[in-house]
Design a protein around this motif. Structure first.
Motif, short mmCIF file in Angstrom:
data_model
loop_
_atom_site.label_atom_id
_atom_site.label_comp_id
_atom_site.label_asym_id
_atom_site.label_seq_id
_atom_site.Cartn_x
_atom_site.Cartn_y
_atom_site.Cartn_z
N LYS A 165 18.61 4.27 -6.63
CA LYS A 165 19.78 5.08 -6.99
C LYS A 165 19.38 6.54 -6.96
N GLY A 166 18.37 6.87 -7.75
CA GLY A 166 17.64 8.11 -7.54
C GLY A 166 18.24 9.44 -7.95
N ASN A 167 19.41 9.51 -8.57
CA ASN A 167 19.83 10.88 -8.93
C ASN A 167 20.07 11.15 -10.40
N VAL A 168 19.93 10.14 -11.24
CA VAL A 168 20.04 10.38 -12.68
C VAL A 168 18.69 10.04 -13.29
N THR A 169 18.12 10.97 -14.06
CA THR A 169 16.88 10.66 -14.77
C THR A 169 17.23 10.11 -16.15
N PRO A 170 16.28 9.44 -16.81
CA PRO A 170 16.56 8.95 -18.18
C PRO A 170 16.92 10.11 -19.11
N MET A 171 16.29 11.27 -18.88
CA MET A 171 16.61 12.45 -19.72
C MET A 171 18.07 12.85 -19.52
N ASP A 172 18.51 12.88 -18.25
CA ASP A 172 19.92 13.19 -17.96
C ASP A 172 20.84 12.23 -18.70
N ALA A 173 20.50 10.93 -18.62
CA ALA A 173 21.36 9.90 -19.22
C ALA A 173 21.46 10.10 -20.73
N VAL A 174 20.32 10.37 -21.36
CA VAL A 174 20.34 10.57 -22.82
C VAL A 174 21.17 11.81 -23.16
N ARG A 175 20.96 12.89 -22.42
CA ARG A 175 21.72 14.12 -22.68
C ARG A 175 23.21 13.90 -22.53
N MET A 176 23.56 13.20 -21.45
CA MET A 176 24.99 12.91 -21.18
C MET A 176 25.62 12.20 -22.38
N LEU A 177 24.89 11.26 -22.93
CA LEU A 177 25.41 10.46 -24.06
C LEU A 177 25.40 11.26 -25.36
N LYS A 178 24.37 12.07 -25.56
CA LYS A 178 24.33 12.88 -26.79
C LYS A 178 25.45 13.92 -26.77
N ASP A 179 25.71 14.48 -25.59
CA ASP A 179 26.82 15.44 -25.47
C ASP A 179 28.15 14.77 -25.82
N ASN A 180 28.21 13.49 -25.60
CA ASN A 180 29.44 12.74 -25.91
C ASN A 180 29.53 12.41 -27.40
N GLY A 181 28.41 12.55 -28.10
CA GLY A 181 28.40 12.21 -29.52
C GLY A 181 27.94 10.78 -29.79
N ALA A 182 27.46 10.10 -28.75
CA ALA A 182 27.06 8.70 -28.90
C ALA A 182 25.70 8.55 -29.55
N ILE A 183 25.42 7.35 -30.03
CA ILE A 183 24.08 6.98 -30.48
C ILE A 183 23.40 6.32 -29.29
N VAL A 184 22.15 6.72 -29.05
CA VAL A 184 21.50 6.37 -27.78
C VAL A 184 20.26 5.51 -28.00
N SER A 185 20.18 4.43 -27.23
CA SER A 185 19.05 3.52 -27.32
C SER A 185 18.46 3.26 -25.94
N ILE A 186 17.18 2.95 -25.88
CA ILE A 186 16.54 2.64 -24.60
C ILE A 186 16.55 1.12 -24.42
N ALA A 187 17.16 0.66 -23.32
CA ALA A 187 17.40 -0.77 -23.13
C ALA A 187 16.14 -1.52 -22.69
N HIS A 188 16.09 -2.80 -23.06
CA HIS A 188 15.01 -3.74 -22.66
C HIS A 188 13.73 -3.03 -22.22
N PRO A 189 13.02 -2.39 -23.16
CA PRO A 189 11.83 -1.61 -22.82
C PRO A 189 10.78 -2.43 -22.05
N LYS A 190 10.75 -3.71 -22.31
CA LYS A 190 9.75 -4.55 -21.64
C LYS A 190 9.86 -4.49 -20.12
N PHE A 191 11.10 -4.31 -19.63
CA PHE A 191 11.29 -4.33 -18.17
C PHE A 191 11.03 -2.98 -17.52
N ILE A 192 10.78 -1.95 -18.32
CA ILE A 192 10.47 -0.63 -17.75
C ILE A 192 9.01 -0.62 -17.33
N THR A 193 8.16 -0.96 -18.26
CA THR A 193 6.72 -1.01 -17.98
C THR A 193 6.06 -1.88 -19.04
N GLU A 194 5.03 -2.60 -18.63
CA GLU A 194 4.28 -3.42 -19.60
C GLU A 194 3.27 -2.54 -20.34
#
Ligand code: AMP
Ligand code: MN
Ligand code: MN
Ligand code: MN
Length: 275
Positions: A165-194
């Motif tokens: 996909k390549g155009n949104v970084t995790p930092m962008d995603a968190v910022r986008m959600l914080k700007d919205n006022g949401a509570i933000v969590s990192i999903a299924h961390p196990k599948f990102i890296t062991e």
């Protein structure tokens, strides 16, 4: 029990938002969140049914992002659906997705797997068209027998028809959600890296832009893994979230409630939201 990670037909789940709410009630859930990939399209329908059935529903989303060639999914909870800026972001993400889907179909065509955009959109039915729908068509048309094989050979990150996909970084995603006022969590961390070290590096970076929580409970995590992620949560002062990642038959044998998420998780998130 609660379940804060569920997909519907608005993205790549099997069942409509109303149906998912009904199944959640049948399975005894006390609170749920619908977290479709990159869309809020199913939330109002889900809310209507949840109100009728007296089920607590959190407006959620699961945003896709790329991090050093790996996929990172960021969950947002208690979304403000009126936020015009956020809606614009989602519109752009959807456009990029459609371009990517076209590229995937072009690659598949080189291997004589013929799927048109029109067929794909019909298969998806909802707002978001994803690799899950491409996989469904490949199976329906008899090209490849199993979903696991489709992702291993074709659509997964090592597959021959993979397009990042390549155009949104995790930092962008968190910022986008914080700007919205949401509570933000990192999903299924196990599948990102062991690697716990790498994961902690990412968490530190995301903390800086507002990460609130880590998905500690998950349908396929062992007790040992749950304990490991709780430890990380404590270390970085993060709340816990959790859920099944239910997609109906579009993903494995996962049922609503399979994350074994205790009700306190909902209470803690609610407390933070209303602070
Ligand atoms: P996309 O959002 O288009 O990148 O598609 C990703 C979706 O494909 C995920 O949300 C999963 O539901 C599904 N998926 C990814 N990898 C696999 C896999 N190995 N087996 C089955 N489904 C998968
Ligand atoms: Mn999915
Ligand atoms: Mn995910
Ligand atoms: Mn998910």
């Amino acid at each position: 029990m609660i379940d804060l990670h569920l997909h519907t037909t608005a993205s790549d789940g099997e069942f409509t938002p109303s149906k998912v709410v009904e199944i959640a009630v049948d399975r005894g859930m006390k609170a749920i969140s619908i977290t479709d990939h990159d869309t809020v399209d199913g939330l109002l329908e889900a809310k209507k049914r949840a109100d009728e059935l007296n089920l607590k529903l959190i407006y959620g989303i699961e945003l896709s992002s790329d991090w050093q060639g790996k996929e990172v999914h960021i969950l947002g909870y208690f979304l403000d659906l009126e936020d015009e800026n956020f809606k614009k972001h989602l519109e752009n993400i959807k456009k990029d997705r459609n371009k990517r889907n076209e590229k995937i179909l072009e690659k598949l065509a080189k291997y004589r797997i013929d799927i048109s955009m029109k067929e794909l959109e019909e298969e998806a039915g909802g707002e978001i068209v994803s690799r899950t729908h491409i996989a469904n068509l490949m199976m329906n048309k008899g090209y490849v027998y199993s979903r696991a094989e489709i992702f291993r050979r074709y659509l997964g990150s090592s597959g021959i028809a993979y397009v990042p996909k390549g155009n949104v970084t995790p930092m962008d995603a968190v910022r986008m959600l914080k700007d919205n006022g949401a509570i933000v969590s990192i999903a299924h961390p196990k599948f990102i890296t062991e690697s716990i070290e790498k994961l902690e590096g990412l968490i530190r970076d995301l903390k800086e832009v507002g990460l609130d929580a880590i998905e500690t409970y998950y349908s396929t995590f062992s007790l040992k893994e749950v304990i490991a992620y709780k430890k990380i949560a404590t270390k970085y002062d993060l709340l816990l979230t959790g859920g099944s990642d239910y997609h109906g038959s579009n993903k494995g044998r996962i049922e609503i409630g399979d994350g074994n998420v205790p009700y306190e998780v909902y209470e803690e998130l609610f407390k933070l939201k209303n602070k």
